[in-house]
Motif scaffolding. Structure first.
Motif, PDB file in Angstrom:
ATOM      1  N   LEU A   1       8.258  -9.749   8.538  1.00  0.00           N
ATOM      2  CA  LEU A   1       8.714  -9.771   7.038  1.00  0.00           C
ATOM      3  C   LEU A   1       8.749  -8.721   6.206  1.00  0.00           C
ATOM      4  O   LEU A   1       9.581  -8.715   5.341  1.00  0.00           O
ATOM      5  CB  LEU A   1       7.843 -11.216   6.612  1.00  0.00           C
ATOM      6  N   PRO A   2       7.703  -7.940   6.276  1.00  0.00           N
ATOM      7  CA  PRO A   2       7.840  -6.944   5.112  1.00  0.00           C
ATOM      8  C   PRO A   2       8.750  -6.024   5.396  1.00  0.00           C
ATOM      9  O   PRO A   2       9.532  -5.435   4.388  1.00  0.00           O
ATOM     10  CB  PRO A   2       6.353  -6.404   5.373  1.00  0.00           C
ATOM     11  N   ILE A   3       9.055  -5.790   6.425  1.00  0.00           N
ATOM     12  CA  ILE A   3      10.200  -4.661   6.884  1.00  0.00           C
ATOM     13  C   ILE A   3      11.627  -5.404   6.314  1.00  0.00           C
ATOM     14  O   ILE A   3      12.186  -4.549   5.669  1.00  0.00           O
ATOM     15  CB  ILE A   3      10.339  -4.260   8.363  1.00  0.00           C
TER      16      ILE A   3
ATOM     17  N   GLN B   1      -3.615  -1.507  -4.378  1.00  0.00           N
ATOM     18  CA  GLN B   1      -4.244  -2.856  -4.935  1.00  0.00           C
ATOM     19  C   GLN B   1      -4.921  -3.428  -3.736  1.00  0.00           C
ATOM     20  O   GLN B   1      -4.299  -4.104  -3.108  1.00  0.00           O
ATOM     21  CB  GLN B   1      -3.249  -3.936  -5.371  1.00  0.00           C
ATOM     22  N   THR B   2      -6.014  -2.781  -3.228  1.00  0.00           N
ATOM     23  CA  THR B   2      -6.720  -3.157  -1.907  1.00  0.00           C
ATOM     24  C   THR B   2      -7.070  -4.493  -1.868  1.00  0.00           C
ATOM     25  O   THR B   2      -6.894  -5.216  -0.788  1.00  0.00           O
ATOM     26  CB  THR B   2      -7.727  -2.247  -1.631  1.00  0.00           C
ATOM     27  N   VAL B   3      -7.520  -5.175  -3.163  1.00  0.00           N
ATOM     28  CA  VAL B   3      -7.718  -6.748  -3.098  1.00  0.00           C
ATOM     29  C   VAL B   3      -6.768  -7.615  -2.849  1.00  0.00           C
ATOM     30  O   VAL B   3      -6.659  -8.294  -1.553  1.00  0.00           O
ATOM     31  CB  VAL B   3      -8.522  -6.802  -4.347  1.00  0.00           C
ATOM     32  N   MET B   4      -5.344  -7.373  -3.333  1.00  0.00           N
ATOM     33  CA  MET B   4      -4.188  -7.873  -3.123  1.00  0.00           C
ATOM     34  C   MET B   4      -3.993  -7.903  -2.016  1.00  0.00           C
ATOM     35  O   MET B   4      -3.255  -8.695  -1.455  1.00  0.00           O
ATOM     36  CB  MET B   4      -3.284  -7.580  -4.119  1.00  0.00           C
ATOM     37  N   VAL B   5      -3.902  -6.530  -1.182  1.00  0.00           N
ATOM     38  CA  VAL B   5      -3.441  -6.303   0.099  1.00  0.00           C
ATOM     39  C   VAL B   5      -4.161  -7.005   1.037  1.00  0.00           C
ATOM     40  O   VAL B   5      -3.772  -7.972   1.896  1.00  0.00           O
ATOM     41  CB  VAL B   5      -3.565  -5.149   0.436  1.00  0.00           C
ATOM     42  N   THR B   6      -5.557  -7.141   0.866  1.00  0.00           N
ATOM     43  CA  THR B   6      -6.599  -7.989   1.777  1.00  0.00           C
ATOM     44  C   THR B   6      -6.365  -9.612   1.579  1.00  0.00           C
ATOM     45  O   THR B   6      -6.146 -10.073   2.588  1.00  0.00           O
ATOM     46  CB  THR B   6      -7.860  -7.676   1.257  1.00  0.00           C
ATOM     47  N   ASP B   7      -5.973  -9.936   0.496  1.00  0.00           N
ATOM     48  CA  ASP B   7      -5.838 -11.255   0.157  1.00  0.00           C
ATOM     49  C   ASP B   7      -4.448 -11.926   1.179  1.00  0.00           C
ATOM     50  O   ASP B   7      -4.535 -12.882   1.529  1.00  0.00           O
ATOM     51  CB  ASP B   7      -5.580 -11.710  -1.288  1.00  0.00           C
TER      52      ASP B   7
ATOM     53  N   TRP C   1      14.345  -8.434  -0.974  1.00  0.00           N
ATOM     54  CA  TRP C   1      14.279  -9.749  -1.073  1.00  0.00           C
ATOM     55  C   TRP C   1      12.960 -10.036  -1.572  1.00  0.00           C
ATOM     56  O   TRP C   1      11.835  -9.360  -0.944  1.00  0.00           O
ATOM     57  CB  TRP C   1      14.394 -10.588   0.113  1.00  0.00           C
ATOM     58  N   PRO C   2      12.595 -10.661  -2.725  1.00  0.00           N
ATOM     59  CA  PRO C   2      11.433 -10.835  -3.260  1.00  0.00           C
ATOM     60  C   PRO C   2      10.621 -11.786  -2.378  1.00  0.00           C
ATOM     61  O   PRO C   2      11.159 -13.039  -2.107  1.00  0.00           O
ATOM     62  CB  PRO C   2      11.560 -11.511  -4.667  1.00  0.00           C
ATOM     63  N   GLY C   3       9.509 -11.311  -2.140  1.00  0.00           N
ATOM     64  CA  GLY C   3       8.667 -12.503  -1.221  1.00  0.00           C
ATOM     65  C   GLY C   3       7.326 -11.846  -0.940  1.00  0.00           C
ATOM     66  O   GLY C   3       7.067 -10.600  -1.486  1.00  0.00           O
ATOM     67  N   ILE C   4       6.565 -12.538   0.056  1.00  0.00           N
ATOM     68  CA  ILE C   4       5.447 -12.104   0.257  1.00  0.00           C
ATOM     69  C   ILE C   4       5.104 -10.752   1.027  1.00  0.00           C
ATOM     70  O   ILE C   4       4.200  -9.826   0.869  1.00  0.00           O
ATOM     71  CB  ILE C   4       4.486 -13.232   1.177  1.00  0.00           C
ATOM     72  N   GLY C   5       6.419 -10.305   1.808  1.00  0.00           N
ATOM     73  CA  GLY C   5       6.163  -9.032   2.587  1.00  0.00           C
ATOM     74  C   GLY C   5       6.489  -7.728   1.680  1.00  0.00           C
ATOM     75  O   GLY C   5       5.823  -6.849   1.575  1.00  0.00           O
TER      76      GLY C   5
ATOM     77  N   LEU D   1       3.820  -4.624   0.679  1.00  0.00           N
ATOM     78  CA  LEU D   1       4.127  -3.245   0.565  1.00  0.00           C
ATOM     79  C   LEU D   1       4.245  -2.754  -0.779  1.00  0.00           C
ATOM     80  O   LEU D   1       3.594  -1.415  -0.986  1.00  0.00           O
ATOM     81  CB  LEU D   1       5.682  -3.130   1.193  1.00  0.00           C
ATOM     82  N   GLN D   2       4.538  -3.348  -2.174  1.00  0.00           N
ATOM     83  CA  GLN D   2       4.351  -2.848  -3.167  1.00  0.00           C
ATOM     84  C   GLN D   2       2.946  -2.657  -3.690  1.00  0.00           C
ATOM     85  O   GLN D   2       2.516  -1.823  -4.256  1.00  0.00           O
ATOM     86  CB  GLN D   2       5.166  -3.729  -4.306  1.00  0.00           C
ATOM     87  N   MET D   3       2.082  -3.559  -3.093  1.00  0.00           N
ATOM     88  CA  MET D   3       0.534  -3.583  -3.484  1.00  0.00           C
ATOM     89  C   MET D   3       0.221  -2.626  -2.670  1.00  0.00           C
ATOM     90  O   MET D   3      -1.083  -1.869  -3.189  1.00  0.00           O
ATOM     91  CB  MET D   3      -0.134  -4.865  -3.147  1.00  0.00           C
TER      92      MET D   3
END
Length: 174
Positions: A68-70, A92-98, A77-81, A85-87
């Motif tokens: 999905l991120p790729i 933003q390690t906390v957001m990436v971990t979440d 496309w705006p989404g979780i992927g 990648l933006q985080m």
């Protein structure tokens, strides 16, 4: 884009399993009795291929979500992927971990759901799991741990000691 590979794989598994099932004796017997092709398909063939199809579907879903991120970054496309990648870029390690933990929990939930669905679709799986549980009780390596509650309790006690260390009050000299 995300559904192209999984659909092809599911169709391949469905075709392969159906071609194997239609060669079986019970399908030839149903055909010899004059059973309608639709009834042959829905009554005899499809119940026997649900397990491989669901397994392929869950594996394909995991593959699609992991790619999905790729795909989202390529098509913007705006989404979780794309958010993941933006985080990562922003540090933003906390957001990436979440986000990664959320995707991991989704994968675990899908596997748990399949574990409950499989015995309902094929009664042979339920009887095999009961037989293996009976054998596991006799050859239990962890005596006293037989339920999920006992497993979580056994795991929680050491973790609770690590994370909740009590501090003793400093002793004051008189």
């Amino acid at each position: 884009v995300l559904a192209a590979r999984p659909l092809a794989q599911i169709m391949q598994v469905t075709y392969t399993n159906l071609s194997e099932i239609f060669k079986q004796d019970y399908m030839r017997a149903a055909q010899a009795r004059g059973l309608n092709q639709r009834l042959q398909l829905f009554k005899h063939a499809l119940p026997n291929i649900f397990i491989p199809i669901l397994t392929t579907l869950s594996t394909s879903l995991r593959f699609s979500l992991s790619s999905l991120p790729i795909v989202e970054s390529f098509f913007l496309w705006p989404g979780i992927g794309l958010t993941l990648l933006q985080m990562i870029e922003m540090g933003q390690t906390v957001m990436v971990t979440d986000l990664i933990l959320t995707l991991g929990l989704l994968f675990l939930f899908i596997n748990l759901l399949l574990e409950f669905i499989y015995p309902r679709l094929d009664p042979r799986i339920a009887s095999e799991s009961l037989q293996s549980e009976a054998g596991a009780v006799e050859n239990d390596r962890l005596p006293g741990i037989h339920t999920l509650k006992e497993i979580f309790t056994a795991l929680w006690k050491p973790a609770n000691k690590i994370f909740h260390r009590t501090r003793s009050a400093p002793s004051l000299d008189p």
